[in-house]
Design a protein around this motif. Structure first.
Motif, PDB file in Angstrom:
ATOM      1  N   ILE A  90     -39.719  33.962  -2.571  1.00 53.32           N
ATOM      2  CA  ILE A  90     -39.039  34.095  -1.266  1.00 53.32           C
ATOM      3  C   ILE A  90     -39.854  33.388  -0.182  1.00 53.32           C
ATOM      4  O   ILE A  90     -39.309  32.664   0.654  1.00 53.32           O
ATOM      5  CB  ILE A  90     -38.843  35.596  -0.926  1.00 53.32           C
ATOM      6  CG1 ILE A  90     -37.779  36.187  -1.848  1.00 53.32           C
ATOM      7  CG2 ILE A  90     -38.443  35.788   0.530  1.00 53.32           C
ATOM      8  CD1 ILE A  90     -37.660  37.697  -1.779  1.00 53.32           C
ATOM      9  N   ASN A  91     -41.158  33.562  -0.238  1.00 57.51           N
ATOM     10  CA  ASN A  91     -42.058  32.946   0.743  1.00 57.51           C
ATOM     11  C   ASN A  91     -42.031  31.415   0.637  1.00 57.51           C
ATOM     12  O   ASN A  91     -41.841  30.721   1.624  1.00 57.51           O
ATOM     13  CB  ASN A  91     -43.478  33.486   0.500  1.00 57.51           C
ATOM     14  CG  ASN A  91     -44.420  33.164   1.636  1.00 57.51           C
ATOM     15  OD1 ASN A  91     -44.049  32.519   2.610  1.00 57.51           O
ATOM     16  ND2 ASN A  91     -45.647  33.627   1.530  1.00 57.51           N
ATOM     17  N   GLU A  92     -42.190  30.925  -0.579  1.00 52.15           N
ATOM     18  CA  GLU A  92     -42.271  29.474  -0.770  1.00 52.15           C
ATOM     19  C   GLU A  92     -40.949  28.767  -0.472  1.00 52.15           C
ATOM     20  O   GLU A  92     -40.940  27.646   0.013  1.00 52.15           O
ATOM     21  CB  GLU A  92     -42.690  29.160  -2.219  1.00 52.15           C
ATOM     22  CG  GLU A  92     -44.133  29.510  -2.545  1.00 52.15           C
ATOM     23  CD  GLU A  92     -45.127  28.546  -1.931  1.00 52.15           C
ATOM     24  OE1 GLU A  92     -44.747  27.409  -1.635  1.00 52.15           O
ATOM     25  OE2 GLU A  92     -46.291  28.954  -1.731  1.00 52.15           O
ATOM     26  N   MET A  93     -39.844  29.450  -0.792  1.00 51.36           N
ATOM     27  CA  MET A  93     -38.539  28.808  -0.641  1.00 51.36           C
ATOM     28  C   MET A  93     -37.838  29.184   0.670  1.00 51.36           C
ATOM     29  O   MET A  93     -36.656  28.907   0.853  1.00 51.36           O
ATOM     30  CB  MET A  93     -37.648  29.173  -1.841  1.00 51.36           C
ATOM     31  CG  MET A  93     -38.108  28.591  -3.145  1.00 51.36           C
ATOM     32  SD  MET A  93     -37.925  26.797  -3.205  1.00 51.36           S
ATOM     33  CE  MET A  93     -39.610  26.253  -3.219  1.00 51.36           C
ATOM     34  N   ASP A  94     -38.566  29.840   1.562  1.00 50.37           N
ATOM     35  CA  ASP A  94     -38.038  30.215   2.890  1.00 50.37           C
ATOM     36  C   ASP A  94     -36.715  30.975   2.794  1.00 50.37           C
ATOM     37  O   ASP A  94     -35.742  30.651   3.497  1.00 50.37           O
ATOM     38  CB  ASP A  94     -37.837  28.959   3.764  1.00 50.37           C
ATOM     39  CG  ASP A  94     -39.150  28.298   4.087  1.00 50.37           C
ATOM     40  OD1 ASP A  94     -40.194  28.917   3.867  1.00 50.37           O
ATOM     41  OD2 ASP A  94     -39.120  27.156   4.571  1.00 50.37           O
ATOM     42  N   LEU A  95     -36.654  31.977   1.960  1.00 52.61           N
ATOM     43  CA  LEU A  95     -35.411  32.743   1.798  1.00 52.61           C
ATOM     44  C   LEU A  95     -35.386  33.880   2.827  1.00 52.61           C
ATOM     45  O   LEU A  95     -35.620  35.039   2.514  1.00 52.61           O
ATOM     46  CB  LEU A  95     -35.312  33.297   0.366  1.00 52.61           C
ATOM     47  CG  LEU A  95     -35.365  32.248  -0.761  1.00 52.61           C
ATOM     48  CD1 LEU A  95     -35.447  32.906  -2.119  1.00 52.61           C
ATOM     49  CD2 LEU A  95     -34.150  31.325  -0.699  1.00 52.61           C
ATOM     50  N   GLU A  96     -35.106  33.498   4.064  1.00 51.33           N
ATOM     51  CA  GLU A  96     -35.148  34.465   5.176  1.00 51.33           C
ATOM     52  C   GLU A  96     -34.183  35.631   4.983  1.00 51.33           C
ATOM     53  O   GLU A  96     -34.424  36.739   5.464  1.00 51.33           O
ATOM     54  CB  GLU A  96     -34.808  33.762   6.489  1.00 51.33           C
ATOM     55  CG  GLU A  96     -35.903  32.840   6.970  1.00 51.33           C
ATOM     56  CD  GLU A  96     -35.473  32.030   8.173  1.00 51.33           C
ATOM     57  OE1 GLU A  96     -34.726  32.559   9.011  1.00 51.33           O
ATOM     58  OE2 GLU A  96     -35.870  30.859   8.261  1.00 51.33           O
ATOM     59  N   GLU A  97     -33.069  35.365   4.314  1.00 54.67           N
ATOM     60  CA  GLU A  97     -32.060  36.414   4.141  1.00 54.67           C
ATOM     61  C   GLU A  97     -32.583  37.617   3.354  1.00 54.67           C
ATOM     62  O   GLU A  97     -31.987  38.687   3.372  1.00 54.67           O
ATOM     63  CB  GLU A  97     -30.788  35.841   3.491  1.00 54.67           C
ATOM     64  CG  GLU A  97     -30.947  35.206   2.116  1.00 54.67           C
ATOM     65  CD  GLU A  97     -31.316  33.718   2.168  1.00 54.67           C
ATOM     66  OE1 GLU A  97     -31.986  33.299   3.126  1.00 54.67           O
ATOM     67  OE2 GLU A  97     -30.944  33.002   1.228  1.00 54.67           O
ATOM     68  N   PHE A  98     -33.695  37.434   2.666  1.00 47.50           N
ATOM     69  CA  PHE A  98     -34.246  38.546   1.882  1.00 47.50           C
ATOM     70  C   PHE A  98     -35.363  39.309   2.605  1.00 47.50           C
ATOM     71  O   PHE A  98     -36.039  40.141   2.000  1.00 47.50           O
ATOM     72  CB  PHE A  98     -34.760  38.041   0.529  1.00 47.50           C
ATOM     73  CG  PHE A  98     -33.670  37.529  -0.371  1.00 47.50           C
ATOM     74  CD1 PHE A  98     -32.546  38.290  -0.630  1.00 47.50           C
ATOM     75  CD2 PHE A  98     -33.752  36.270  -0.938  1.00 47.50           C
ATOM     76  CE1 PHE A  98     -31.532  37.812  -1.450  1.00 47.50           C
ATOM     77  CE2 PHE A  98     -32.743  35.784  -1.748  1.00 47.50           C
ATOM     78  CZ  PHE A  98     -31.621  36.554  -1.997  1.00 47.50           C
ATOM     79  N   LEU A  99     -35.531  39.030   3.900  1.00 51.09           N
ATOM     80  CA  LEU A  99     -36.593  39.727   4.642  1.00 51.09           C
ATOM     81  C   LEU A  99     -36.437  41.251   4.623  1.00 51.09           C
ATOM     82  O   LEU A  99     -37.444  41.970   4.518  1.00 51.09           O
ATOM     83  CB  LEU A  99     -36.663  39.207   6.084  1.00 51.09           C
ATOM     84  CG  LEU A  99     -37.494  37.933   6.264  1.00 51.09           C
ATOM     85  CD1 LEU A  99     -37.534  37.515   7.728  1.00 51.09           C
ATOM     86  CD2 LEU A  99     -38.913  38.118   5.760  1.00 51.09           C
ATOM     87  N   PRO A 100     -35.212  41.787   4.719  1.00 47.25           N
ATOM     88  CA  PRO A 100     -35.092  43.257   4.625  1.00 47.25           C
ATOM     89  C   PRO A 100     -35.659  43.808   3.312  1.00 47.25           C
ATOM     90  O   PRO A 100     -36.253  44.879   3.285  1.00 47.25           O
ATOM     91  CB  PRO A 100     -33.586  43.496   4.719  1.00 47.25           C
ATOM     92  CG  PRO A 100     -33.054  42.309   5.440  1.00 47.25           C
ATOM     93  CD  PRO A 100     -33.909  41.167   5.044  1.00 47.25           C
TER      94      PRO A 100
END
Lengths: 119, 526
Positions: free
Chosen positions: B305-315
């Motif tokens: 998630i961090n490397e691929m900038d998957l902001e939608e998974f921040l919750p």
């Protein structure tokens, strides 16, 4: 057509660089460790050598030493990680490498430098 | 039970029950001396076994018999040794009645005198080892069969089947050896199984890596970012066949390769790799990993998630911020810091677990990288009940140069612990904020050595007249060389004239040595 020897143990990086250089019309020969690299320098007579520093069997510095002894006029580009010791980089420059590119890198930038050296 | 298990059990049962036959054969052959002598009579001769007669030492042997009787060392008379039973009988019949009544019969095993019991056991052992075989009975006719049968000793039936069970020690030894071999065999079997599975998996990974490298290069060099984002399914299939994309291992290798390249590439290649990751739907694997119960899977998902900038998974990431697992909460915090629009450190306020130096350094590295472009919200750190979080806050003020927060931490200092005061003093000193002389002076008098040292250092930079006075008072009290040197160094920085006057008035060796050290331009910074 110019022949480029790429010595890199990372399959993905070598595949990407090879693809980019082939696109520019170069013949690329890729080997994955220091021993194969030294053998290729002796037998393939490349116009340019691109080498990684940390590799199995023989490291990039040993390869540069060998290349300078056997093919003193062949230009060399060192492709290395940022974290690698400053002393290694300095030694590479002292041995007369043409250029140094640190990872992370842009393959297009590498292709430009290759073009400049082989012009 | 499996086929192999049944076979192993079968072998085990054969080992236990089958061997009991041997146990039955180990019975004594002769139940009494009569049966033993009958056997010898029938056998006629047994190798190693001889017989003789003895007479007491005081026996008056007639002169005619001295040829067949010899006298032993102790004076006892003994006959020549006799090899067979027929000779024995013949010898005995040749004795007169006086001699016959006085003579004692004796067994010789390899010419050594033995008892009847020893001779019986000797013959039994020969029979058991098949060194001799019982001779057939002479003069046996059909009517003697019942008598012949009586010669075979009765073997009780219950001994046959459960020989090993009835002998507890033998049973236990057999059981332990069997269990040992079963476990060893099982371990070897599973090791071979796991090794072969692992090798197969490694081979597949290597094959997939080779398979992936070429299409990845083509996509990255031949397609633009927009083209990758809108890549039709049919075209994806050209690069990565559908049967491959449904293979879990293939997708794992693909993810690893994309993330590895993302770390090694610069420029638009990073954006292309992230777009490709999303277009191939690989984020679903990251999502399932973060929701996994295995800590290593969660960490791997967080890194993706961090490397691929998957902001939608921040919750989802936020759920792991207070995880008891060090690696999970460190990666969750790093991911949150990297992907948030502003660097809000309020999540650390309620952190239950202590922040290690490694974690602090890691967060600081990220914050220093992001701070110039993103808003840094860090005031809440000082309200945390976790001392390591507050300490991290004081260090952070110093590292990012937040002078606006010095007043806040200066206010906290009066109630803070010594450990916190040290960090606050360091921060105040580094940022060069004056007007904290009260804190500096009180800390210089502390019994905590580390705190007083830090305060003395700060006094040199930020102290005033009162600090100077206190330094002189401490110099008058202090005899320790290290502390004296710190005090003199600070005094020199605060008021050089006062420093010179002090040195002139103090003639002790330490003061003069420190003075020369501090005045030497080459040594003053050592």
């Amino acid at each position: 057509m110019k022949k480029i020897l790429l010595i890199e143990d990372d399959l993905l990086i070598s595949s990407l660089v090879e693809f980019r250089l082939n696109k520019d019309g170069y013949i690329t020969l890729t080997v994955k460790d220091g021993n194969e690299g030294i053998h290729a320098i002796n037998t393939e007579n490349p116009d340019l050598i691109i080498t990684d520093v940390m590799m199995p069997f023989k490291n990039g510095i040993e390869i540069i030493h060998h290349a300078r002894k056997e093919k003193p006029n062949t230009p060399i580009i060192v492709l290395s990680s940022l974290g690698e010791e400053e002393s290694i980089v300095l030694e590479a420059f002292n041995l007369g490498v043409s250029d140094f590119i640190s990872k992370p890198f842009n393959p297009n930038e590498l292709a430009m430098r290759v073009k400049r050296i082989l012009r | 039970m499996s086929f192999v298990g049944k076979r192993i059990l079968g072998v085990l049962l054969i080992l236990i029950f089958g061997s009991t036959t041997a146990f039955c054969q180990e019975k004594t052959y002769f139940s009494d001396s009569t049966s033993f002598f009958e056997f010898l009579s029938n056998q006629e001769q047994v190798p190693g076994l001889k017989f003789r007669f003895t007479l007491p030492a005081n026996f008056q042997l007639p002169a005619k018999d001295t040829a067949i009787w010899n006298r032993a060392d102790l004076g006892m008379w003994y006959s020549n040794s006799i090899d067979s039973i027929s000779q024995l009988k013949k010898f005995r019949s040749g004795l007169d009645s006086i001699l016959a009544s006085s003579a004692n019969f004796q067994y010789l095993i390899y010419d050594e005198p033995s008892t009847e019991a020893a001779a019986s056991e000797f013959v039994s052992a020969l029979l058991r080892n098949n060194d001799i075989f019982p001779a057939e009975k002479k003069n046996i006719n059909s009517q003697d069969l019942v008598l012949l049968a009586q010669d075979s000793p009765f073997q009780p039936g219950f001994n046959v089947g459960f020989g090993y069970f009835s002998d507890f020690k033998i049973f236990m030894i057999a059981l332990i050896i069997t269990v040992f071999f079963l476990i060893a065999g099982g371990m070897i079997f599973f090791m071979i199984l796991f090794k072969s599975r692992r090798n197969r998996r490694e081979q597949l990974r290597s094959d997939f890596e080779k398979e992936i490298s070429s299409p990845l290069s083509q996509i990255l060099f031949n397609l633009s970012l927009e083209e990758i984002k809108n890549l039709p399914n049919e075209e994806i299939e050209i690069y990565f066949p559908a049967h491959r994309l449904s293979n879990k291992l293939f997708k794992e290798v693909l993810i690893e390769n994309i993330i590895s390249l993302n770390k090694k590439m610069k420029g638009d290649f990073k954006d292309k790799l992230k777009a490709l990751f999303k277009r191939l739907g690989l984020y679903k694997i990251s999502e399932s990993k973060v929701n996994s119960k295995k800590w290593d899977a969660i960490v791997s998902g967080l890194i993706q998630i961090n490397e691929m900038d998957l902001e939608e998974f921040l919750p989802l990431v936020k759920k792991h911020l207070n995880s008891p697992n060090f690696h999970i909460r460190t990666n969750a915090a790093a991911t949150l810091l990297n992907l948030s629009r502003e660097v809000d450190l309020s999540f650390l306020k309620n952190q239950k677990y202590p922040l290690s130096n490694w974690q602090q350094m890691n967060y600081l590295r990220i914050i220093k990288y992001l701070y110039p472009t993103r808003k840094l919200l860090m005031v809440s750190l000082f309200d945390s009940e976790n001392i390591t979080v507050r300490l991290f806050g004081y260090k952070l003020v110093r590292m990012v140069g937040r002078v606006d927060l010095v007043e806040k931490i200066g206010g906290i200092a009066t109630k803070a612990s010594d450990e916190e005061k040290i960090e606050i003093l360091k921060t105040i000193q580094v940022l060069g904020v004056p007007s904290y002389t009260t804190l500096i002076n009180s800390s210089m008098q502390s019994t905590n050595d580390k705190l007083s040292r830090q305060a003395i250092k700060a006094a040199g930079s930020l102290g005033d007249k009162s600090s100077e006075k206190m330094i002189l008072e401490l110099l008058a009290q202090n005899r320790r060389f290290e502390i004296k040197m710190l005090l003199m160094e600070s005094l020199k920085k605060l008021n050089y004239e006062s420093f010179k006057t002090y040195v002139l008035n103090e003639e002790d060796q330490d003061t003069q040595a420190i003075y020369h050290h501090l005045e030497d331009p080459l040594l003053s910074y050592v």
